[in-house]
Design a protein around this motif. Structure first.
Motif, PDB file in Angstrom:
ATOM      1  N   TYR A 130       0.838  -1.212   0.000  1.00 12.81           N
ATOM      2  CA  TYR A 130       0.000   0.000   0.000  1.00 12.81           C
ATOM      3  C   TYR A 130       0.869   1.256   0.000  1.00 12.81           C
ATOM      4  N   ALA A 131       1.943   1.217   0.784  1.00 14.22           N
ATOM      5  CA  ALA A 131       2.855   2.368   0.826  1.00 14.22           C
ATOM      6  C   ALA A 131       3.502   2.598  -0.537  1.00 14.22           C
ATOM      7  N   LYS A 132       3.819   1.524  -1.241  1.00 16.53           N
ATOM      8  CA  LYS A 132       4.453   1.643  -2.552  1.00 16.53           C
ATOM      9  C   LYS A 132       3.510   2.238  -3.592  1.00 16.53           C
ATOM     10  N   VAL A 133       2.292   1.714  -3.663  1.00 16.29           N
ATOM     11  CA  VAL A 133       1.380   2.160  -4.722  1.00 16.29           C
ATOM     12  C   VAL A 133       0.851   3.566  -4.454  1.00 16.29           C
ATOM     13  N   THR A 134       0.712   3.928  -3.178  1.00 14.46           N
ATOM     14  CA  THR A 134       0.204   5.268  -2.879  1.00 14.46           C
ATOM     15  C   THR A 134       1.272   6.340  -3.083  1.00 14.46           C
ATOM     16  N   SER A 135       2.541   5.965  -2.893  1.00 15.31           N
ATOM     17  CA  SER A 135       3.636   6.921  -3.095  1.00 15.31           C
ATOM     18  C   SER A 135       4.252   6.799  -4.482  1.00 15.31           C
ATOM     19  N   ASN A 136       3.785   5.785  -5.237  1.00 18.81           N
ATOM     20  CA  ASN A 136       4.314   5.507  -6.582  1.00 18.81           C
ATOM     21  C   ASN A 136       5.838   5.353  -6.532  1.00 18.81           C
ATOM     22  N   SER A 137       6.289   4.581  -5.533  1.00 17.55           N
ATOM     23  CA  SER A 137       7.717   4.355  -5.338  1.00 17.55           C
ATOM     24  C   SER A 137       7.928   2.913  -4.912  1.00 17.55           C
ATOM     25  N   HIS A 138       9.065   2.334  -5.310  1.00 17.06           N
ATOM     26  CA  HIS A 138       9.351   0.959  -4.902  1.00 17.06           C
ATOM     27  C   HIS A 138       9.870   0.886  -3.474  1.00 17.06           C
ATOM     28  N   ALA A 139      10.059   2.036  -2.830  1.00 18.29           N
ATOM     29  CA  ALA A 139      10.479   2.081  -1.431  1.00 18.29           C
ATOM     30  C   ALA A 139       9.232   2.138  -0.560  1.00 18.29           C
ATOM     31  N   GLY A 140       8.859   1.010   0.020  1.00 17.45           N
ATOM     32  CA  GLY A 140       7.654   0.945   0.839  1.00 17.45           C
ATOM     33  C   GLY A 140       7.973   1.049   2.311  1.00 17.45           C
ATOM     34  N   LEU A 141       7.477   0.101   3.078  1.00 14.59           N
ATOM     35  CA  LEU A 141       7.701   0.076   4.521  1.00 14.59           C
ATOM     36  C   LEU A 141       9.187  -0.115   4.808  1.00 14.59           C
ATOM     37  N   SER A 142       9.667   0.549   5.844  1.00 18.32           N
ATOM     38  CA  SER A 142      11.069   0.439   6.222  1.00 18.32           C
ATOM     39  C   SER A 142      11.455  -1.017   6.446  1.00 18.32           C
ATOM     40  N   ALA A 143      12.630  -1.405   5.918  1.00 20.20           N
ATOM     41  CA  ALA A 143      13.102  -2.779   6.066  1.00 20.20           C
ATOM     42  C   ALA A 143      13.267  -3.142   7.542  1.00 20.20           C
ATOM     43  N   ARG A 144      13.703  -2.199   8.344  1.00 18.03           N
ATOM     44  CA  ARG A 144      13.871  -2.470   9.774  1.00 18.03           C
ATOM     45  C   ARG A 144      12.546  -2.756  10.451  1.00 18.03           C
ATOM     46  N   ILE A 145      11.529  -1.995  10.090  1.00 18.71           N
ATOM     47  CA  ILE A 145      10.209  -2.224  10.682  1.00 18.71           C
ATOM     48  C   ILE A 145       9.659  -3.564  10.230  1.00 18.71           C
ATOM     49  N   ARG A 146       9.810  -3.876   8.940  1.00 21.31           N
ATOM     50  CA  ARG A 146       9.351  -5.164   8.423  1.00 21.31           C
ATOM     51  C   ARG A 146       9.991  -6.314   9.176  1.00 21.31           C
ATOM     52  N   LEU A 147      11.304  -6.238   9.348  1.00 22.05           N
ATOM     53  CA  LEU A 147      12.018  -7.304  10.036  1.00 22.05           C
ATOM     54  C   LEU A 147      11.636  -7.379  11.507  1.00 22.05           C
ATOM     55  N   LEU A 148      11.511  -6.224  12.148  1.00 20.14           N
ATOM     56  CA  LEU A 148      11.171  -6.202  13.571  1.00 20.14           C
ATOM     57  C   LEU A 148       9.824  -6.864  13.820  1.00 20.14           C
TER      58      LEU A 148
END
Length: 361
Positions: free
Chosen positions: A118-136
């Protein structure tokens, strides 16, 4: 849910069929498959309306992707998860703790992926949720799953690591078992995520691994099979075959629309959830190391990224033309369907090797 129809059985009528895991697994498969066919096109149409630009394409990716994949909607994993969850709740025994553990992990990692997509498509960027948050968040979910796995396992297997081939050997990990389980689950989730880079590439190896782990779960959950094969008996894991059957049915329904040229991508919603599910079942059935064989394609994809990054940081040069490794072969001129089908073949071979370890003593 339908298992409770056995309450109306006198031991020899139609309702008695619902006692059998294999019958209910077949029901879960066809339920998920029909679900995928029924709701696939409406979901794709909805995603197209909501995602005007589709999944953002990486600028540093293969040039052909910009031309062929631009505008394709993502988050198609919702279709797989919907089919999987619905069929599992319908056909599995809901008093089985293993079923709820794997469902919780699947939904949890699916939620991480959904937020990321959702973060990617709404910002039109391949950088979505922070990798650290995803991993945590992923490690938290996996840690909880690992804890409940220790509660569900028989006393003789608690905190133990079973070895393929050397079946009489158990390695006592002690307090390190939960961190190990976390590594397996999170590693599997992110490995499948890295593999999901070409049309149809990830979903078929996931289904092959699911079928293999489903057979293992069924065998490990039966006293007669474990005695014959020399496996460690984990009562209750047989019900996980129903979950895996639903995954395969939902996966085939999704592949109908994901086959080249893809009408939809599964996105992180699907890849993280499915990978997390595979890792969790490996932990629950005490076949974590066999999962490394069965999911060897995912391991290679991940290692190619790690090697590429570390080598580039040290030397400023690249080992592969591009990572993950499927993009390396794209850069070498292999056609996308050629890469996908060859990787499917490799996955099937690895699955056969994984199954062969069940009988080897």
């Amino acid at each position: 849910m339908l298992y409770w129809l056995t309450a109306f059985s006198d031991g020899g009528d139609f309702f008695n069929l619902f006692r059998y895991i294999t019958f209910r697994a077949g029901g879960a498969f066809f339920t998920a498959l029909i679900f995928g066919f029924l709701f696939g096109r409406p979901l794709i149409n909805l995603l197209k309306r909501k995602q005007r630009n589709g999944q953002p394409i990486r600028d540093d990716g293969p040039e052909s992707h910009i031309l062929t994949k631009q505008g394709t909607p993502t988050m198609g994993g919702v279709l797989i998860l919907g089919a999987l969850i619905f069929s599992t709740l319908l056909w599995a025994r809901l008093d089985n703790g293993f079923v709820w553990i794997v469902l919780a992990v699947t939904v949890g990692f699916g939620a991480i992926g959904f937020v990321d997509d959702y973060a990617k498509v709404t910002s039109n960027s391949h950088a979505g949720l922070s990798a650290r948050i995803r991993l945590l968040i992923g490690f938290i979910i996996a840690g909880i799953a690992g804890y409940f796995a220790t509660i569900m396992h028989p006393d003789a297997l608690v905190n133990q690591l079973a070895l393929p081939v050397f079946k009489d050997t158990l390695v006592n990990l002690g307090f390190m078992f939960i961190p190990f389980a976390m590594f397996v689950i999170v590693g599997a989730a992110n490995s499948v995520n890295l593999t999901d880079g070409l049309d149809g590439l990830a979903i078929m190896p996931v289904m092959i691994a699911a079928a293999t782990l489903g057979v293992i779960a069924y065998a490990v959950g039966r006293v007669d099979f474990t005695e014959y094969l020399g496996l460690h008996y984990v009562p209750g894991t047989g019900e996980l075959l129903i979950f895996m059957a639903g995954l395969i049915g939902g996966g085939l329904g999704f592949l109908w629309y994901n086959a080249p040229p893809a009408a939809v991508f599964m996105g992180d919603t699907g890849s993280l959830a499915l990978g997390g599910a595979l890792g969790t079942i490996a932990v629950l059935t005490k076949h974590e190391l066999v999962m490394g064989i069965v999911g060897g394609l995912f391991v290679v994809e991940t290692l190619s990224v790690i090697i590429q990054v570390l080598y580039f940081k040290k030397t400023g040069k690249r080992v592969f033309l591009m990572a993950p490794i499927h993009h390396h072969f794209e850069k070498k001129g292999w056609a996308e369907p050629q890469i996908v089908i060859r990787f499917w073949i490799i996955s099937l071979i690895l699955a056969m090797i994984g199954l062969a370890t069940l009988k080897v003593r």
